[in-house]
Write an enzyme that holds these catalytic residues in place. Structure first.
Site, short mmCIF file in Angstrom:
data_model
loop_
_atom_site.label_atom_id
_atom_site.label_comp_id
_atom_site.label_asym_id
_atom_site.label_seq_id
_atom_site.Cartn_x
_atom_site.Cartn_y
_atom_site.Cartn_z
N ARG A 66 10.69 9.12 -2.28
CA ARG A 66 9.60 8.25 -2.73
C ARG A 66 10.14 7.03 -3.47
NH1 ARG A 66 5.01 10.00 -6.83
NH2 ARG A 66 6.50 9.13 -8.29
N ASN A 108 -6.43 -1.40 -9.27
CA ASN A 108 -6.84 -0.54 -8.14
C ASN A 108 -8.36 -0.44 -8.13
OD1 ASN A 108 -6.57 1.51 -6.05
ND2 ASN A 108 -7.10 3.02 -7.61
N HIS A 110 -11.43 2.06 -7.08
CA HIS A 110 -11.62 3.50 -6.81
C HIS A 110 -13.12 3.79 -6.65
CE1 HIS A 110 -10.83 7.77 -6.93
NE2 HIS A 110 -11.86 7.88 -7.75
N SER A 137 -15.08 1.79 -9.58
CA SER A 137 -14.39 1.32 -10.78
C SER A 137 -13.17 0.51 -10.37
CB SER A 137 -13.87 2.50 -11.63
OG SER A 137 -14.88 3.42 -11.92
N LEU A 145 -2.68 9.06 -11.76
CA LEU A 145 -3.61 8.66 -10.68
C LEU A 145 -5.01 8.35 -11.21
CD1 LEU A 145 -3.55 8.43 -7.53
CD2 LEU A 145 -4.62 10.69 -7.51
N ASP A 146 -5.51 7.16 -10.88
CA ASP A 146 -6.88 6.74 -11.19
C ASP A 146 -7.24 6.88 -12.67
OD1 ASP A 146 -7.22 6.32 -8.43
OD2 ASP A 146 -7.87 8.39 -8.10
N GLN A 170 -19.54 1.08 -1.08
CA GLN A 170 -18.67 0.03 -0.51
C GLN A 170 -19.30 -1.35 -0.66
OE1 GLN A 170 -16.24 0.51 3.03
NE2 GLN A 170 -14.86 0.99 1.34
N GLU A 173 -18.43 -2.37 -3.99
CA GLU A 173 -17.00 -2.70 -4.09
C GLU A 173 -16.74 -4.13 -3.62
OE1 GLU A 173 -14.82 1.61 -3.45
OE2 GLU A 173 -14.88 0.25 -1.77
#
Ligand code: GRF
Length: 215
Positions: A66, A108, A110, A137, A145-146, A170, A173
């Protein structure tokens, strides 16, 4: 004048990327310098190519570690000198090196009202939990994460059908993400000691909220 440079990271459809492409043309505030996908099949790559935006595909399956994937991603981002990196449906968790490198510059989107429902299948989880409201958000990216500081949220009434709810979220968003990117382009946002300031005012813990309420 040089427009505020951003890089967008995607893994799939890229409808949020499209919202930014469209808004960048209208607002003329920022420029998408590059789109980077972790998935060679991502529809978002064609959306970017259609607009002559530089694209990269950094397929995580090609990397044994990774950290190697993160390093390749870091280099591709750095080549474009962005002031903001937007994760818009980017499905890889990022390690501490890359997150640290772009601290305060990476956001990001979410599909839930964080801190509720981090991770996947958020619409189903909201319905199963009997939530009356759900939404999206936008938060700063941290290694958890998030879980980074929340900049903004938009809410809507929950519907029993997950596909319908996803559609409603969406739509929110696509309005919220360009708005937040404009804040950065206008230099309205400051993150200091975990507190976000918008136009010099400290935001509440769950970010600027509820202005896009949609029934
Ligand atoms: C969005 O729902 C976003 O919140 C989540 O992934 C989805 C990406 O959708 N992180 P698209 O690729 O922008 O259409």
């Amino acid at each position: 004048m040089q427009k505020f440079p951003i890089v967008v990271l995607i893994s799939g459809n890229g409808s949020n990327l499209q919202a930014l492409i469209d808004d960048a043309k209208i607002s003329k505030k920022y420029q998408i310098k590059a789109v980077i996908s972790s998935n060679p099949e991502a529809l978002g790559l064609s959306r970017a190519k259609r607009e002559n935006i530089k694209t990269y595909c950094i397929d995580h399956r090609q990397f044994a570690q990774r950290t190697d994937f993160d390093r390749a991603l870091l280099n591709a981002i750095k080549e474009n000198n962005p002031e903001l990196i937007v994760l818009a449906g980017f499905m890889r968790k990022l390690g501490p090196e890359i997150v640290g490198h772009f601290a305060n510059k990476m956001i990001n989107i979410h599909p839930s009202l964080l801190p509720k429902f981090p991770g996947l299948n958020t619409h189903q989880k909201a319905i199963a939990a009997g939530e009356t409201e759900h939404g999206c958000s936008i938060h700063f990216v941290t290694t958890e994460l998030d879980a980074g500081p929340i900049l903004a949220q938009a809410r809507t009434a929950t519907t029993p059908n997950a596909a319908e709810l996803r559609q409603k979220v969406q739509e929110l968003e696509h309005k919220l993400l360009p708005l937040v990117v404009r804040w950065f382009a206008n230099r309205q946002v400051l993150l200091q000691k975990g507190i976000i300031y918008l136009d010099g005012q400290a935001l509440p813990i769950q970010g600027f909220c509820a202005f896009l309420k949609k029934s």
